[in-house]
Design an enzyme around this catalytic site. Structure first.
Site, PDB file in Angstrom:
ATOM      1  N   ASP A 164       0.866  -1.176   0.000  1.00  0.00           N
ATOM      2  CA  ASP A 164       0.000   0.000   0.000  1.00  0.00           C
ATOM      3  C   ASP A 164       0.907   1.232   0.000  1.00  0.00           C
ATOM      4  O   ASP A 164       2.125   1.136   0.146  1.00  0.00           O
ATOM      5  CB  ASP A 164      -0.986  -0.022   1.180  1.00  0.00           C
ATOM      6  CG  ASP A 164      -2.208   0.858   0.873  1.00  0.00           C
ATOM      7  OD1 ASP A 164      -2.142   1.670  -0.070  1.00  0.00           O
ATOM      8  OD2 ASP A 164      -3.223   0.745   1.577  1.00  0.00           O
TER       9      ASP A 164
HETATM   10  C1  NOJ Z   1      -3.918   4.073  -0.056  1.00  0.00           C
HETATM   11  C2  NOJ Z   1      -5.087   3.154   0.017  1.00  0.00           C
HETATM   12  O1  NOJ Z   1      -5.096   2.436   1.233  1.00  0.00           O
HETATM   13  C3  NOJ Z   1      -5.137   2.167  -1.135  1.00  0.00           C
HETATM   14  O2  NOJ Z   1      -6.306   1.417  -1.040  1.00  0.00           O
HETATM   15  C4  NOJ Z   1      -5.042   2.901  -2.430  1.00  0.00           C
HETATM   16  O3  NOJ Z   1      -5.169   2.016  -3.504  1.00  0.00           O
HETATM   17  C5  NOJ Z   1      -3.721   3.655  -2.458  1.00  0.00           C
HETATM   18  N1  NOJ Z   1      -3.702   4.610  -1.387  1.00  0.00           N
HETATM   19  C6  NOJ Z   1      -3.480   4.362  -3.787  1.00  0.00           C
HETATM   20  O4  NOJ Z   1      -4.305   5.435  -3.929  1.00  0.00           O
END
Ligand code: NOJ
Length: 729
Positions: free
Chosen positions: A267
């Site tokens: 993530d």
């Molecule tokens: C953080 C989020 O937790 C995740 O779900 C997302 O895909 C990413 N940011 C990218 O935006």
């Protein structure tokens, strides 16, 4: 089309790649400059641009548009040594430009075909904008309405969540990943991110293996079964180890037991966040832990690019692990057809043709209607007559074209939803609209919504208008940006000034239809007691107003069912229907020593699976045949006893009343959505096999224990016909 085997091509490519180039494939940067403009002039954009040209970037996120993606792809294809195409990823969560309802709302439809279609529409538009890969579906189970990201998932139930995970993966990826209108999906967040303590985003997670295996992991496993191409790990810790650095999850379970052959992306920044967690000493150590644990691609932290080459040289990360990660990433690129044509998805004409396509609008309208849940309808206040006079509409949200788009809509155009009022206009112009107090002062993706908590001006005007109304429609709730990532709340009420407005109007006119807009279950106990009709409309996306109006005026008979329990009080959270019994479930002794609250009931306000219709359904003749213990047959007859056609979600719940490991009081193990004309009946049948009867034990083995089972089939998780059977082995 069957999946082609690209392993030989991947082998030859890997042979040509330097270690730096391999590590480059494992690096995912966020978009950093306008590719159609001049080259970047300052800051880290310059550095990233140089990295791109050196082949040190394997994928990018937050870049979209046929022209933008083409320009960036050209840099990599033409200027890097091996010309390995970039992968463009984006959070395409419930649509690209044409927006479907938020995922939690879609889950309320229990309509797998419609959900698959909605993901297909999202993929079609995203692919037309040059996007190859969505960071969806989020398949996290969550029981905590305080957590803002419940809007992004399928609710609290593992069985429903698994079915929806499959539908969404199929919708995004289609039959042929290399087609220009399908994109790679990503099951996230692996794992247990939805169990953040106290509902606070990014917070500590502490779930036992039993919950992990039986509640959390099954939707992820279902996604792998559906062929999902990528996984995203999670911000949280699990048993003391950040998910990003968890080899048990990523190597042992996902890539081992489940044979997943796609790649795992971290993530955002989660590799480096292992330092703040207190697991990694520094960025080098974080890269070492994450790579060894099986995180194949580093989103945004830059830790891999900075450290992995050195770590391999020092012998701290084996090059075979790097090769494995790169192989997985290249495999997805091959399967998307990017080596055949890196510009396949970046087609300006196609983009013009597909974005906001009328078929997409029609598709999301269907989805939106199916997502609405009729929570209450005393005295059949709804549907309204088409020539209903004296309607007064109250509430800021009625006129809002932005909030109904929800929280995740990175590519969409602001104010592009059909507002509630615009939807009304299609039926009648004979209504009065009074805004009432301002509900929100500002709202955006990057800031918290500024909610009006004090200024009640506007209430009096609304009260005056309501006095002589025949029916008052109040459109109230949360702004679309009040749920979503990092949008946790400690109270889950309708915001205070809107609630005052509702109560003031109620004093002068009780004939109220409450249209709720929200991204999570709300505590609407007073409303449920006093307001005759309540329609849960979540955030329904582009076609919001049209969908609600069709339901209000009876052109669509509501059929949604809650995918998450609505609590009476936030103090009951986490509250979920498939809980365990406890040793003291009932008040046997007449004293206080049983499992309950002193000041509130245990039961929810609205249970999981609840949702009414404009018609009524009667369940009868439950039959259970356990002659074959490997295939127990359950059937029930459902009759539409009202006077209009309607859809019903027939739900089957199972209980294993005693087992070596305690089982929930009930668990959804089957459902079917049926359409019945007025006065007609249908027999609905279910087959219960080992898949439904068993559970994972502490060793992560699937077991079915002989003995008795209770079964209930009904209209929600609390009401139905009950039976039982015995399984001998
Ligand atoms: C953080 C989020 O937790 C995740 O779900 C997302 O895909 C990413 N940011 C990218 O935006």
């Amino acid at each position: 089309m069957g999946q082609q085997n690209f392993e030989k091509q991947i082998d030859s490519l890997l042979n040509l790649m330097t270690l730096e180039e391999k590590v480059g494939q494992m690096n995912l940067y966020s978009g950093f400059y306008d590719a159609t403009g001049p080259a970047p002039k300052g800051g880290n954009a310059v550095e990233k641009y140089e990295h791109l040209k050196k082949g040190w970037v394997g994928a990018m996120l937050n870049v979209r548009g046929a022209e933008q993606t083409k320009k960036l792809q050209e840099i990599v294809v033409n200027e890097t040594r091996l010309g390995i195409p970039l992968l463009f990823g984006l959070d395409v969560v419930h649509g690209q430009k044409t927006l479907a309802p938020i995922p939690l709302a879609e889950a309320a439809s229990w309509d797998l075909q419609a959900i698959e279609n909605s993901a297909k529409i999202a993929a079609d538009e995203a692919a037309a904008e040059g996007v190859h890969w969505t960071f969806a579906p989020m398949v996290d189970i969550s029981r905590d309405a305080r957590w803002g990201r419940v809007m992004e998932g399928a609710g609290e139930d593992t069985y429903l969540g698994s079915k929806i995970a499959i539908a969404r993966v199929k919708g995004f990826q289609g039959e042929d990943l290399s087609a220009p209108n399908t994109i790679a999906a990503c099951a996230k967040h692996f794992a247990a991110y939805g169990f953040a303590e106290a509902g606070r985003d990014y917070n500590t997670v502490d779930v036992g293996t039993y919950t992990l295996y039986n509640m959390v992991l099954p939707p992820f496993k279902a996604a792998t079964g559906a062929g999902v191409k990528t996984f995203m790990n999670a911000f949280n810790i699990l048993n003391g180890v950040p998910a990003t650095g968890d080899a048990m999850l990523q190597r042992e379970i996902l890539k081992g037991k489940w044979n997943f052959d796609g790649f795992v992306v971290s993530d955002w920044g989660s590799v480096a966040e292992m330092i703040a967690h207190g697991h990694a000493k520094d960025s080098t150590h974080a890269a070492e832990l994450a790579a060894n644990a099986g995180s194949d691609m580093d989103m945004a932290s830059g830790s891999y690019l900075k450290n992995l080459t050195g770590l391999v040289k020092e012998g701290k990360v084996d090059e075979s692990k790097i090769d494995d990660a790169v192989r997985r990433i290249l495999r997805v690129k091959f399967e998307l057809g990017l080596f055949e044509d890196p510009y396949r998805y970046s087609d300006i004409d196609r983009e013009k043709e597909r974005i906001y396509h009328p078929d997409h609008q029609a598709g999301v309208l269907e989805m939106a209607k199916k997502s609405i849940v009729l929570l209450k309808n005393d005295g059949n206040v709804l549907p309204l007559d088409k020539d209903q006079k004296g309607i007064v509409v109250i509430g800021d949200l009625a006129d809002d074209k932005n909030s109904p788009l929800g929280s995740w809509r990175l590519a969409s155009d602001d104010d592009s939803a059909v507002s509630f009022l615009e939807g009304m206009d299609a039926y009648t112009k004979e209504y009065t609209f009074v805004q009432g107090p301002t509900a929100f002062y500002s709202a955006s993706f990057l800031q918290h919504v500024k909610v009006n908590e004090t200024d009640t001006s506007g209430i009096q005007e609304a009260v005056e208008a309501a006095k002589s109304a025949e029916v008052v429609i109040m459109v109230l709730g949360e702004h679309g940006f009040m749920s979503g990532e990092s949008r946790s709340r400690t109270t889950i009420d309708i915001p205070v000034v809107q609630k005052k407005l509702l109560k003031a109007v109620y004093e002068v006119n009780k004939n109220i239809v409450l249209v709720l807009m929200n991204g999570r279950p709300l505590t609407i106990t007073w409303e449920a007691e006093n307001i005759p009709a309540i329609l849960e409309t979540w955030q329904l996306g582009s076609q919001t107003g049209n969908a609600i109006a069709q339901v209000l005026f009876g052109d669509y008979n509501p059929s949604g069912k809650l995918p998450m329990t609505f609590p009476r009080s936030v103090g009951q959270v986490p509250i979920y229907y498939n809980h365990y019994s406890t040793g003291r479930p009932v008040n046997k002794e007449g004293n206080v020593f049983w499992s309950h609250y002193a000041d509130e009931e245990n039961s929810p306000l609205y249970p999981f699976g609840h949702g009414l219709s404009y018609t009524s359904f009667q369940y009868s003749d439950l039959q259970v045949d356990a002659t074959d213990p490997k295939n127990v047959k359950v059937s029930v007859s459902v009759t539409n006893t009202g006077n209009r056609a309607g859809e019903e979600v027939v739900q089957l719940y199972l209980q294993d009343p005693y087992a070596s490991i305690v089982r929930p009081v009930k668990e959804l193990k089957g459902f079917e959505k049926i359409m019945l004309e007025a006065g007609t009946s249908k027999t609905v049948s279910f087959n219960l096999t080992d898949k439904e009867l068993g559970f994972y034990n502490q060793q992560y083995e699937w077991v079915v224990e002989p003995g008795s089972f209770n079964v209930m089939v009904g209209t929600n998780s609390q009401e139905g016909l009950s039976g039982s059977f015995v399984v001998d082995q």
